[in-house]
Design an enzyme around this catalytic site. Structure first.
Site, short mmCIF file in Angstrom:
data_model
loop_
_atom_site.label_atom_id
_atom_site.label_comp_id
_atom_site.label_asym_id
_atom_site.label_seq_id
_atom_site.Cartn_x
_atom_site.Cartn_y
_atom_site.Cartn_z
N LYS A 1 0.38 -0.88 -0.20
CA LYS A 1 -0.10 0.47 -0.03
C LYS A 1 1.05 1.08 -0.08
O LYS A 1 2.21 1.12 0.27
CB LYS A 1 -0.82 0.08 0.75
CG LYS A 1 -0.65 -0.35 2.54
CD LYS A 1 -1.38 -0.07 3.82
CE LYS A 1 -0.40 -0.32 4.72
NZ LYS A 1 -0.88 -0.89 6.15
N ARG B 1 -10.43 -0.96 15.17
CA ARG B 1 -10.95 0.07 14.38
C ARG B 1 -11.53 -0.30 13.20
O ARG B 1 -13.02 0.20 12.94
CB ARG B 1 -9.69 0.90 13.15
CG ARG B 1 -8.79 1.37 14.14
CD ARG B 1 -7.36 1.70 13.14
NE ARG B 1 -6.30 0.84 12.90
CZ ARG B 1 -5.29 0.67 11.88
NH1 ARG B 1 -4.79 1.71 12.04
NH2 ARG B 1 -5.33 0.33 11.02
N TYR C 1 16.56 29.95 9.23
CA TYR C 1 14.84 30.36 9.85
C TYR C 1 14.97 30.15 11.04
O TYR C 1 14.90 28.89 11.39
CB TYR C 1 14.06 29.46 8.85
CG TYR C 1 13.56 29.80 7.49
CD1 TYR C 1 13.58 31.14 6.84
CD2 TYR C 1 13.41 28.19 6.40
CE1 TYR C 1 13.55 31.55 5.42
CE2 TYR C 1 13.63 28.62 5.53
CZ TYR C 1 13.10 30.14 4.66
OH TYR C 1 13.36 30.67 4.01
N MET D 1 12.57 24.24 3.24
CA MET D 1 11.64 23.54 1.82
C MET D 1 12.32 22.79 1.36
O MET D 1 11.99 21.74 1.13
CB MET D 1 10.60 24.52 1.68
CG MET D 1 9.84 23.77 0.12
SD MET D 1 8.93 24.78 -0.67
CE MET D 1 7.33 25.64 0.60
C1 LIG Z 1 -0.40 -1.80 6.92
C2 LIG Z 1 -0.98 -3.42 7.15
C3 LIG Z 1 -0.36 -4.32 7.13
C4 LIG Z 1 1.60 -3.92 7.29
O1 LIG Z 1 1.61 -3.69 8.73
P1 LIG Z 1 2.94 -3.38 8.83
O2 LIG Z 1 3.09 -3.47 10.04
O3 LIG Z 1 3.66 -2.19 7.56
O4 LIG Z 1 3.61 -4.75 8.72
C5 LIG Z 1 -0.80 -5.78 7.75
N1 LIG Z 1 -2.24 -5.41 7.74
C6 LIG Z 1 -2.42 -4.29 7.41
C7 LIG Z 1 -4.19 -4.83 7.40
C8 LIG Z 1 -2.70 -3.53 7.01
O5 LIG Z 1 -2.62 -2.11 7.01
#
Ligand SMILES: *Cc1c(COP(=O)(O)O)cnc(C)c1O
Length: 362
Positions: free
Chosen positions: A35, A130, A252, A300
């Site tokens: 992802k 969640r 800055y 930046m």
């Molecule tokens: C992002 C995610 C993972 C991977 O998690 P990591 O901590 O990066 O290994 C696994 N399962 C789900 C449902 C996720 O959303």
């Protein structure tokens, strides 16, 4: 000279990390989590290194469809499922699997008339609160899904809130075991932290993300101690060197003032590149392969480093912001965040290149 900032992606490191996943979880199939554009590493770039994974998981439908169009044959899973019923025909046609985490998604599947069966992963809420069905609902949900003609259950899955902490897995594991009692479908429980703890966590599938990219999922354990190799090295050069008299400041807000005469290097990398602006004075950097510390506020397009003890440093000198020789996790700790966030935040304007292992770790 083109702007010298570049994110180097080391495919050998990724491959080594996949192999490491196999060592931790020898009995499991590996769903590589890609992802967020492969945690900022660029999905297309990393794919050749993920050959050995059994499937790919992500949340972006367009990216999943793109993978299928390019001939990806392995299971692809949408980790948050569909967001809208209108996505279902495309998802089914693409042979993409989807998580079902809520009653509204179950209702969408109930009402869908799909030309092709859709594979689903039933998500159980074991305490993260969640996404997912309560353990007591899982049998009912699975019974219903199993009867739907357009649906095929692939796994029953959960995601832990505290897989990185000692003593925090027993209760959720017990909830998951109770939810799955009597169900024959494969189980999928482990993110990276859970994969490292596979002996405790188990499951027919694991879902490692961050460890593939060579960063640690644990607050107190380095990636190196887990046998992981950084996949990204964010590299730049000094584009100016300043000599400060005692009492003079840099950047800055004059957040760094030299107590004694100092040489300050200016690095072509700033927060518009994804380097964290909140990284304080003293955040680690490598200059000419040696440890240095940031000086003053990140701007930046640039940041400054104190060149104390590195007399050979000059305009053009090599700088590593994180990666080979400087774990992203160390920079993250200094900046009050996690390696995940830094890797995912590398900005679109940063040039990327694929490198051989030797170049990234020289
Ligand atoms: C992002 C995610 C993972 C991977 O998690 P990591 O901590 O990066 O290994 C696994 N399962 C789900 C449902 C996720 O959303």
């Amino acid at each position: 000279m083109t702007r010298p900032l570049v994110a180097q992606v080391d495919l050998a490191a990724l491959k080594a990390n996949v192999a490491r996943v196999r060592q931790y979880a020898p009995a499991a199939k590996v769903m590589a989590v890609v992802k967020a554009n492969a945690y900022g590493h660029h999905l297309e770039r990393v794919l050749p290194a993920l050959d050995d994974a059994d499937g790919l998981a992500l949340l972006e439908l367009d990216a999943a469809l793109g993978l299928r169009r390019r001939g990806e044959a392995r299971p692809l899973v949408l980790l948050e499922g569909c967001f809208d019923a209108r996505e279902l025909p495309e998802v089914a046609a693409g042979g993409i699997d989807t998580v079902v985490h809520s009653p509204w998604q179950l209702a969408m599947l109930r009402e869908a008339r799909l030309a092709r069966r859709i594979g689903v992963h039933v998500k159980v809420n074991t305490g993260m609160n969640r996404l997912g069905f309560a353990p007591a609902e899982v049998h009912g949900v699975c019974d219903e899904l199993a009867k739907l003609p357009g649906v095929e259950i692939r796994t029953v899955m959960t995601h832990f809130a505290r897989a990185d902490e000692d003593g925090a897995l027993e209760a959720p594991l017990a909830r998951f075991a109770a939810a799955c009692r009597g169900l024959a479908w494969p189980r999928s429980l482990a993110n990276s932290a859970g994969t490292v703890r596979y002996a405790e966590v188990g499951g027919e599938w694991v879902r490692p993300g961050i460890m593939l990219y060579g960063a640690t999922p644990f607050a107190g354990r380095s990636a190196a101690s887990l046998g992981l190799v950084p996949a990204m090295t964010l590299r730049s050069r000094l584009i100016a060197v300043q000599s400060l008299a005692a009492g003079e400041s840099v950047g800055y807000g004059a957040m760094f003032t030299a107590r004694a005469p100092a040489r300050i290097g200016i690095v072509a990398c700033g927060y518009a590149d994804g380097y964290p602006r909140h990284a304080p004075n003293g955040t680690p950097v490598l200059v000419c392969g040696r440890r240095a510390r940031t000086a003053g506020r990140v701007s930046m397009d640039m940041l400054a480093v104190d060149l104390a003890g590195i007399p050979e440093a000059d305009v053009g000198s090599d700088v590593v912001l994180w990666g080979g020789g400087l774990p992203v996790d160390e920079v993250a700790v200094a900046a009050g965040t996690v390696g995940y966030e830094l890797l995912c935040a590398v900005a679109p304007r940063v040039a990327f290149e694929t490198v051989a292992a030797a170049a990234a770790h020289a």
